[in-house]
Every structure is written in structure tokens, then in C-alpha cells.
Design an enzyme around this catalytic site. Structure first.
Site, PDB file in Angstrom:
ATOM      1  N   SER A  15       0.816  -1.220   0.000  1.00 51.36           N
ATOM      2  CA  SER A  15       0.000   0.000   0.000  1.00 51.36           C
ATOM      3  C   SER A  15       0.853   1.274   0.000  1.00 51.36           C
ATOM      4  CB  SER A  15      -0.901   0.016   1.236  1.00 51.36           C
ATOM      5  OG  SER A  15      -1.582   1.255   1.287  1.00 51.36           O
ATOM      6  N   LYS A  68     -14.079  -3.614   1.606  1.00 50.65           N
ATOM      7  CA  LYS A  68     -14.890  -2.400   1.462  1.00 50.65           C
ATOM      8  C   LYS A  68     -16.380  -2.646   1.758  1.00 50.65           C
ATOM      9  CE  LYS A  68     -11.753   0.023  -1.635  1.00 50.65           C
ATOM     10  NZ  LYS A  68     -11.590   0.817  -2.839  1.00 50.65           N
ATOM     11  N   ASN A  89     -14.602   3.117   1.948  1.00 45.28           N
ATOM     12  CA  ASN A  89     -13.135   3.064   1.983  1.00 45.28           C
ATOM     13  C   ASN A  89     -12.564   3.933   3.110  1.00 45.28           C
ATOM     14  OD1 ASN A  89     -13.389   5.684   0.988  1.00 45.28           O
ATOM     15  ND2 ASN A  89     -11.580   5.493  -0.310  1.00 45.28           N
ATOM     16  N   ALA A 134     -15.265  -0.304  -8.503  1.00 45.79           N
ATOM     17  CA  ALA A 134     -14.699   1.044  -8.648  1.00 45.79           C
ATOM     18  C   ALA A 134     -15.630   1.931  -9.469  1.00 45.79           C
ATOM     19  CB  ALA A 134     -13.320   0.965  -9.299  1.00 45.79           C
ATOM     20  N   ALA A 157     -22.496  -7.397 -20.328  1.00 46.99           N
ATOM     21  CA  ALA A 157     -23.356  -6.238 -20.621  1.00 46.99           C
ATOM     22  C   ALA A 157     -24.452  -6.073 -19.570  1.00 46.99           C
ATOM     23  CB  ALA A 157     -23.975  -6.399 -22.003  1.00 46.99           C
TER      24      ALA A 157
END
Ligand code: NDP
Length: 279
Positions: A15, A68, A89, A134, A157
Site C-alpha cells: 500500500s 470495502k 473506503n 470502482a 453487458a
């Protein structure tokens, strides 16, 4: 006493958050410590690890993969951004015992593009590649910037369709698989939120989505330009390209601001981290 913060995840040794927060603390003159802490779910649950940190006097933590969603469930107060992303987060431990859960990833990306990329979203045609965690986190902050339209394209899709339908907004949001992306007018801002770059692969999309002055933004980052950034330059040499290091620093800046009430400047920190990454 020095205030304590940390990032938790599994794995965590890689990190960059401790470095970024140290640079923010230096820049703003704040007295704080920030560590990377591993939570191995085979040894202890996310919740018990967080309770322990609260008891040890930590004031807040950042949360990265794979926790998360656990952080979302742990938070007793969830911000609108966290609810929209369905992921947290950043946790803020309050004195009254409440834990605020926020999601700063999306705002980190939006501000990176607006401020460091000098590209306002207003009235822009935006194409988003990917429909994972994300991307889910960036849609609400992006909609608040009033783009002209958003098209979400994804390998699966159906996932893009489901995500696009979740938002109650006057801004047109359309969705498709890779083959059906409308290309007639091209897109002003194209954001790659797939994890394809991690495998050095490109989403199989037509270069017709690019205009001469498009911004091609890859959420992934590294010491070298990503394959997606290279693809954009190859097909439109004048296009602007950015990687996701600014998003990483941007989400950290929003978390820092929540904890400390001070907004650090991201551009010098992005430059310093990039220099360190280049070795
Ligand atoms: P998820 O696993 O939640 O989603 C992955 C997405 O990528 C899905 O849309 C998936 O499609 C798609 N995908 C995966 N492999 C391929 C492939 N080979 N070709 C095309 N599409 C593919 O991941 P996240 O949303 O958490 O992360 C996405 C990216 O964003 C990663 O590169 C990550 O590093 C980056 N990121 C960067 C951050 C930053 O601060 N810069 C913060 C968070 C993430 P499908 O639905 O069909 O499976």
C-alpha cells in the site's frame, strides 16, 4: 498525543497510503501517524479487528480490498456517497461511539480529472468501461458534475445495464457490451475502470470512441503508461492520457480532509509518489 490512523486490507504491504498520508501531514503541518495493518480473516474478523483499533485509540481508518463491503456493513452512519457506491473506503470513529462510513474513491477520481487534468465534466460525453466496484463508486460524484451523457460498457453487458438503471437522474445513462458502444460522435472523456490493464489487456473496443481531444483515463497506475493509455495515443496522438495514481492520491486527500478538516493539495504529492515509483 499524536493522532493515529491506518489503512487495513489483505494484502497490505504494497500500500502507498502510508507514504501519501505522511506527505499530506508534512504539507499541512498535521501531527499524526498512519500505518498499514493486515487483517487476515482466518485469524480475526474485520469487525473485531476494527473494534480493537478503536479501543487502541485510532481515530479512523482507510479500508481497501477485500473489506470495502465489510466496512460498509460495519459503519453505523453511512454517507450518501457510501450508500450509492455500496462500499466504504474511509471510517471515521466518533467520540459518541458512532462510526461514519464514507466512500472517497469517486470524488478522488472526479477531482483528479477536473483539477489535475483540467477537464471539467459539465456537458461532456463520458464513456465508462467496466461495471465493477470502482465504477459503482464513481457514478454518483460524476453525475453531480452534470455531464451531457454517460455510457457504461462492460464485458458482461447485463451488469452495465443494471448499474445504469440504478440512478434516478435527468442525465441520459445508457449501457451496452463492448460491440454495441455508440461511436457516431465519439466521447470527450473515456474512463477505463476494468481490471483488464492489470493483465496487460485492452477492453476490445473500437478506436472510433476517441476524438482528437479526448481524455483517456485509466484507473490503473504504474511506473509506465498503461496499455490503455498507449492505445489512446496510438489512435489519437493529440489525446490526453492519465493514469489512476491521481485517483489514489485524491481519495486519500478526501479521507484526510474528513479526519483532519484540512484539504491537502494533491498535485505535489502525485509528483512525489511518481518519482518514488520510478525508482
Ligand atoms: P472489480 O473486480 O469489481 O471489477 C472488474 C471490472 O473489470 C468488471 O467490470 C469486469 O467485467 C472487468 N474486467 C475484468 N477483467 C477484464 C478483462 N480481461 N477484459 C475486460 N474487462 C475485464 O474491480 P474494481 O472495480 O475494484 O477495480 C477495477 C480497476 O480499477 C482495477 O484496475 C483497479 O486497480 C482500479 N482501481 C483503482 C483505484 C485507484 O485509486 N486508482 C481504486 C479502485 C480501483 P465483468 O463484469 O464482465 O467481470
Amino acid at each position: 498525543m499524536t493522532d493515529k490512523y491506518a489503512v487495513v486490507g489483505y494484502p497490505i504491504a504494497h500500500s502507498k497510503s502510508p507514504l501519501i498520508h505522511r506527505l499530506f501531514a508534512e504539507q499541512t503541518g498535521q501531527d499524526l501517524s498512519y500505518e498499514a495493518i493486515l487483517i487476515d480473516s482466518e485469524e480475526r474478523s474485520f469487525a473485531s479487528a476494527i473494534i480493537e483499533l478503536q479501543q487502541q485509540g485510532y481515530q479512523g481508518v482507510n479500508v481497501t480490498l477485500p473489506y470495502k463491503l465489510d466496512a460498509f456493513e460495519y459503519a453505523t452512519i453511512k454517507t450518501a456517497r457510501a450508500q450509492s457506491a455500496h462500499a466504504v473506503n474511509t471510517l471515521v470513529f466518533q467520540e459518541a461511539g458512532e462510526t461514519v462510513g464514507d466512500n472517497t474513491d469517486g470524488l478522488g477520481l472526479v477531482k483528479d480529472i477536473e483539477q489535475n487534468g483540467q477537464r471539467p465534466f459539465q456537458n461532456q460525453r463520458v464513456l465508462i468501461l467496466g461495471a465493477g466496484g470502482a465504477v459503482q463508486g464513481i457514478l454518483q460524484p460524476l453525475l453531480e458534475r452534470h455531464p451531457a451523457s454517460i455510457h457504461i460498457a462492460n464485458r458482461t453487458a447485463q451488469r452495465a445495464h443494471v448499474l445504469g438503471q440504478r440512478f434516478n437522474t435527468a442525465i441520459p445513462i445508457t449501457a451496452s457490451g463492448w460491440e454495441d458502444i455508440p461511436t457516431e460522435s465519439g466521447y470527450d472523456i473515456i474512463i477505463n475502470g476494468t481490471s483488464a490493464s492489470l493483465e496487460n489487456k485492452l477492453p476490445p473496443i473500437s478506436p472510433k470512441v476517441l476524438k482528437a481531444d479526448s481524455l483517456a483515463y485509466d484507473m490503473m497506475y504504474g511506473a509506465q503508461p498503461t496499455i490503455f493509455m498507449e492505445w489512446a495515443k496510438q489512435h489519437q496522438s493529440q489525446s490526453q492520457v492519465m493514469d489512476g495514481l491521481g485517483m489514489l492520491v485524491g481519495q486519500a486527500a478526501e479521507a484526510f480532509s474528513l479526519w483532519r478538516g484540512v484539504q491537502p493539495e494533491t498535485a505535489p504529492v502525485i509528483a512525489q509518489v511518481r518519482q518514488i515509483m520510478a525508482g
